[in-house]
Design a protein around this motif. Structure first.
Motif, short mmCIF file in Angstrom:
data_model
loop_
_atom_site.label_atom_id
_atom_site.label_comp_id
_atom_site.label_asym_id
_atom_site.label_seq_id
_atom_site.Cartn_x
_atom_site.Cartn_y
_atom_site.Cartn_z
N LEU A 62 0.81 -1.21 0.00
CA LEU A 62 0.00 0.00 0.00
C LEU A 62 0.85 1.26 0.00
O LEU A 62 0.47 2.28 -0.59
CB LEU A 62 -0.93 -0.01 1.22
N ALA A 63 2.02 1.20 0.64
CA ALA A 63 2.88 2.39 0.73
C ALA A 63 3.72 2.60 -0.52
O ALA A 63 3.99 3.75 -0.91
CB ALA A 63 3.80 2.25 1.95
N ALA A 64 4.14 1.53 -1.17
CA ALA A 64 5.05 1.65 -2.31
C ALA A 64 4.51 2.53 -3.44
O ALA A 64 5.26 3.33 -4.01
CB ALA A 64 5.42 0.26 -2.82
N PRO A 65 3.22 2.41 -3.82
CA PRO A 65 2.73 3.30 -4.88
C PRO A 65 2.78 4.77 -4.50
O PRO A 65 3.02 5.63 -5.36
CB PRO A 65 1.27 2.83 -5.07
N GLN A 66 2.55 5.07 -3.22
CA GLN A 66 2.63 6.46 -2.80
C GLN A 66 4.07 6.96 -2.85
O GLN A 66 4.34 8.11 -3.22
CB GLN A 66 2.06 6.61 -1.38
#
Length: 407
Positions: A62-66
């Motif tokens: 979930l954090a990687a795309p941001q």
């Protein structure tokens, strides 16, 4: 006959960033299964090992795309350095928590913070796209990266389990953390090949790549593909332990992607005329069919053979998935678009690790492979239903990216 791989590596700086990126992304394979191998030994329960691994993988997914969205906006070096520092420090804390028998909540907190690890495969593909955009060499470069991803899973997961079993429980995670720190530092120091920050296209500045329909379809399909990976790995560790040969898990996991690695390199040297969306459907269909032999593998040799067969179509799936993303996502959103696909894999691995651990604990090791079969069928259905969308031209701006535009 010319060697297409020799041609792509003739570009100045290509060998350097590719080599550094290989070591920097080893933790993608080493960390999730390394957490399971470490905690299953130090805590003695698969459910908590799977839950902590799932916490890391799901949060990272979930954090990687941001993080990648910030990379598209500010550049790779400006974002990768601080996020990697946070991730390395959290991994160290996780290792200490496991080795010193600290409270369970410390395991989950450190796994959560370690998820700040950036998506190196997305950064690598963004560099290749910068060099070969709209050129046939890009397909070869993507094929190489998919084959390299396979090698990462061959070497990374096998190495992580092997170190944890043969040396001490924390060994795999310790080496994984070192690779992350050193590999990422070497990667970011190579500034000559870093992609330029591109201005956003009109109407997309505040839009996430996940709003594109094609990105949604491919990401969802790779959620199921990722769950097949994790299920196979966790179930393999459990079965080999049940058979009294825990050390064999490293070998069995190691052969998982051997066939896919070779096939991926071959595909990269070819110029197939079949449309990419159809290639993707064929690849996931093969994945689903080859998962069936896992259900009858009740000895280590049979398990190794079944795992080998089940991994044959992994690399073709990756090659076609990332090729479609490159064609369907605007240039200013490419890193984020690629990362969402990696996110799908990560989410799938998180869910697969948790569910496989629960099934193994409650219904026996062999039954874990039923999850792989179900996930394979779901991946086929997702890509089948999305064929019309995936067959569209480039880039995809008029569907989900611009709310005011007609579908």
């Amino acid at each position: 006959m010319s060697n297409p791989y020799k041609e792509i590596f003739s570009v100045p700086g290509a060998k350097g960033f590719s080599a550094a990126g290989f070591f920097a992304r080893l933790p993608i394979a080493m960390a999730p299964i390394g957490i399971v191998a470490m905690l299953s030994q130090t805590r003695g329960e698969y459910w908590i090992a799977g839950a902590v691994s799932a916490t890391f993988a799901l949060t990272n997914a979930l954090a990687a795309p941001q993080i990648s969205r910030m990379v598209d906006r500010f550049g790779q070096s400006a974002v990768i350095v601080p996020t990697t520092i946070v991730s390395v420090m959290a991994f160290v804390f996780l290792i200490l928590s496991a080795s010193r028998d600290w409270p369970e909540w410390t395991l989950f907190v450190s796994a959560f913070l370690a998820a700040a690890m950036p998506s190196i495969p997305a950064m690598l593909r963004a560099r290749w796209s910068e060099i070969f955009r709209d050129r046939p060499e890009l397909n070869t470069a993507f094929a190489f990266e998919s084959a390299a991803d396979e090698l990462v899973y061959i070497a990374g997961a096998s190495l992580s389990v092997g170190l944890a079993v043969s040396l001490f429980p924390e060994a795999g995670m310790l080496i994984s953390t070192i690779f992350l720190a050193v590999g990422t530092a070497a990667f970011t120091l190579q500034r000559s090949t870093e992609p330029a920050v591109r201005p956003a296209e009109a109407g997309t500045a505040r839009t996430s790549a996940i709003r594109l329909r094609s990105v949604q379809i491919i990401t969802l399909a790779l959620v199921f593909v990722g769950s097949m990976f994790a299920t196979a790995e966790v179930t393999t560790v459990a079965i080999t332990k049940e058979l009294g040969q825990p050390g064999a898990a490293s070998l069995v996991i190691g052969v998982y992607a051997v066939g896919s690695f070779v096939l991926g390199l071959v595909l990269g040297a070819l110029n197939l005329r079949t449309p990419l969306h159809k290639q993707l459907l064929i690849a996931v269909s093969v994945l689903a069919v080859t998962a069936l032999p896992l259900l009858i593998a009740d000895t280590v040799p049979l398990l190794a053979l079944a795992v080998f067969l089940s991994g044959i179509a992994i690399s073709p799936t990756f090659i076609t998935a990332f090729g479609l993303i490159e064609r369907r996502v605007p240039e200013s959103m490419l890193t984020e678009g690629v990362t969402w696909v990696m996110t799908g894999i990560g989410i799938g691995m998180a869910l697969g690790a948790f569910l496989a651990g629960w099934v193994v604990d409650n219904f026996g090791a062999q039954n874990g492979f039923w999850l792989s079969v179900a996930a394979g069928v779901a991946a086929v259905l997702t890509i089948s239903l999305g064929q019309r969308t995936l067959s569209g031209g480039r880039p995809e701006l008029a569907t989900s990216a611009l709310p005011q535009a007609a579908e």
